[in-house]
Enzyme design. Structure first.
Site, PDB file in Angstrom:
ATOM      1  N   HIS A  72       0.839  -1.197   0.000  1.00  0.00           N
ATOM      2  CA  HIS A  72       0.000   0.000   0.000  1.00  0.00           C
ATOM      3  C   HIS A  72       0.875   1.248   0.000  1.00  0.00           C
ATOM      4  CE1 HIS A  72      -3.865  -1.993   1.797  1.00  0.00           C
ATOM      5  NE2 HIS A  72      -3.395  -2.625   0.729  1.00  0.00           N
ATOM      6  N   TYR A 195      -9.543   4.748   7.436  1.00  0.00           N
ATOM      7  CA  TYR A 195      -9.770   5.129   8.831  1.00  0.00           C
ATOM      8  C   TYR A 195     -10.938   6.112   8.843  1.00  0.00           C
ATOM      9  CZ  TYR A 195      -5.288   3.101  10.271  1.00  0.00           C
ATOM     10  OH  TYR A 195      -4.253   2.242  10.550  1.00  0.00           O
ATOM     11  N   PRO A 288      -4.163  -0.049  18.938  1.00  0.00           N
ATOM     12  CA  PRO A 288      -3.951  -0.590  17.591  1.00  0.00           C
ATOM     13  C   PRO A 288      -4.145   0.420  16.464  1.00  0.00           C
ATOM     14  CG  PRO A 288      -6.095  -1.262  18.424  1.00  0.00           C
ATOM     15  CD  PRO A 288      -5.393  -0.565  19.563  1.00  0.00           C
ATOM     16  N   LYS A 292       1.091  -0.527  15.150  1.00  0.00           N
ATOM     17  CA  LYS A 292       2.504  -0.503  15.516  1.00  0.00           C
ATOM     18  C   LYS A 292       2.987  -1.671  16.376  1.00  0.00           C
ATOM     19  CE  LYS A 292       3.556   3.183  13.353  1.00  0.00           C
ATOM     20  NZ  LYS A 292       4.383   3.028  12.157  1.00  0.00           N
ATOM     21  N   TYR A 379       3.606   6.619  10.229  1.00  0.00           N
ATOM     22  CA  TYR A 379       2.828   5.443   9.832  1.00  0.00           C
ATOM     23  C   TYR A 379       3.700   4.408   9.122  1.00  0.00           C
ATOM     24  CZ  TYR A 379      -1.392   2.825   8.763  1.00  0.00           C
ATOM     25  OH  TYR A 379      -2.359   1.850   8.722  1.00  0.00           O
TER      26      TYR A 379
END
Length: 385
Positions: A72, A195, A288, A292, A379
């Protein structure tokens, strides 16, 4: 029995450590209280940072991962019924990989067995006493004398108890919400993670394979999964993931797995005491939201393996002495990012002031290149060095 490093726990942290030690000619014994079948089927996070993939590949553990992974280059933040893409690779030059943790664990177990070094499943009554590791397998007690012990046995494991409470400082925060996670036999409706911030609570659209979707809903911390029949789950997902785009359609299918995961932030310091070292969830837990946990565990054992390699090569114990200090710098950076993502995306109460702050932050992150780059850098993960 004698070994150089005794490893408690055959999750990603313990197995990656064992493999890195093997590559450096360092002997180890791995003990795990669960069955192999249980360990290989545990559904956990599946987002791997760029640096995690690089480390696994360099260690010879990436063959199947590189063949089957989903790469991704961005993530989407959805709010006010509009999706906003954060271009991770464009902003950082790095990407993320989707590869189920249970699939990675299968690869790691296979690699360990290929070394013909000890890996004991269903180990009962595991105890750590100084540098002595004791356990029972098939009713027979085994005691292993170790130079060092690595506690990689998770938040509820026994290793952390090997450090006197007076020697530990604990930082902890529990959140008033949990995640209801489901695994569905349905193709993902998006090529990248979504998200979603919604008045009814957070939702996450993720995936495991081109045919399996992983989905999460924010729920109260005391939620029982049995109170969420499949129809209710799909209704809520449709509501929270809906958008003003006629092309969007949530793909539905049979729900294969359903569970509720509590959310907490947890850190113990130091992560070492005499010859005992803690790694992964035994030392820290992150919410979560930032994906990570697995990556942080791999970063821990990368530092620890380097320290053991230095020690057994006769170059001193400087890296081992600094293990906790080195790891905690990354741990606290990750804790902050995970807390920030959680605070920005989850409905905590009905306070309109808090809601407007969250929306303001979301608008800023999705309209400012600098703010988006901060999210992207954290991220995709920082280098393992």
């Amino acid at each position: 029995m004698r070994t150089q490093v005794g490893i408690v726990g055959a999750g990603p942290a313990g197995l990656v450590l064992a493999h890195l030690l093997h590559l450096n000619g360092i002997d180890s014994v791995v003990v795990e209280r669960q069955t192999r079948d249980h360990v290989e089927k545990r559904i956990r996070a599946g987002v791997l940072e760029h640096g995690t993939v690089d480390l696994l590949t360099a260690a010879g553990l990436g063959d199947r991962l590189l063949r089957e992974r989903m790469v991704h280059h961005g993530v989407e933040l959805l709010f006010d019924r509009v999706g906003h893409r954060v271009p991770l690779t464009e902003l950082t030059g790095r990407e993320i990989t989707i590869y189920g943790q249970h699939e990675l664990v299968k690869d790691l177990i296979s690699a360990r067995l290929d070394t013909e070094r000890p890996l004991h499943f269903e180990a009962a009554d595991v105890q750590v006493d100084g540098t002595e590791l004791t356990f029972h397998v098939d009713g027979t007690q085994t005691t292993v004398e170790c130079d060092f012990i690595a506690g990689c046995d998770g938040f509820h494991g026994i290793s952390r108890a090997g450090i006197p409470p007076s020697a530990l400082t604990v930082f902890e925060r529990e959140y008033p919400h949990a995640w209801l996670g489901v695994l569905a036999q349905a193709p993902p409706a998006s090529d990248e993670l979504v998200y979603a911030y919604h008045d009814r609570g957070f939702a996450l659209h993720s995936m495991r394979t081109p045919d399996i979707t992983r989905l999460y809903l924010q729920v109260p911390a005391d939620t029982d999964a049995a109170d969420w029949p499949d129809a209710r789950i799909w209704d809520e997902l449709r509501t929270r993931l809906d958008r003003d785009d006629p092309r969007w359609q949530l793909n539905e299918g049979p729900i294969l797995e359903k569970s509720v995961a509590a959310m907490r932030s947890f850190v113990v310091t130091p992560m070492q005491h005499e010859q005992l070292f803690l790694a992964g969830d035994a030392a820290h837990i992150v919410p979560p939201t930032g994906a990570k946990g697995l990556n942080l565990a791999v970063a821990d054992v990368a530092v620890l393996a380097e320290g053991f390699a230095e020690y057994y090569a006769g170059r001193g114990s400087g890296l081992l002495r600094r293990y906790s200090e080195t790891c905690l710098r990354r741990v606290w950076r990750v804790q902050h990012f995970s807390w920030w993502m959680t605070s920005m995306l989850h409905r905590v109460d009905d306070d309109p002031f808090t809601r407007e702050l969250q929306l303001s932050q979301l608008r800023y992150v999705t309209s400012s290149t600098a703010a988006a780059t901060t999210l992207a850098e954290n991220y995709v993960g920082f280098p393992m060095a």
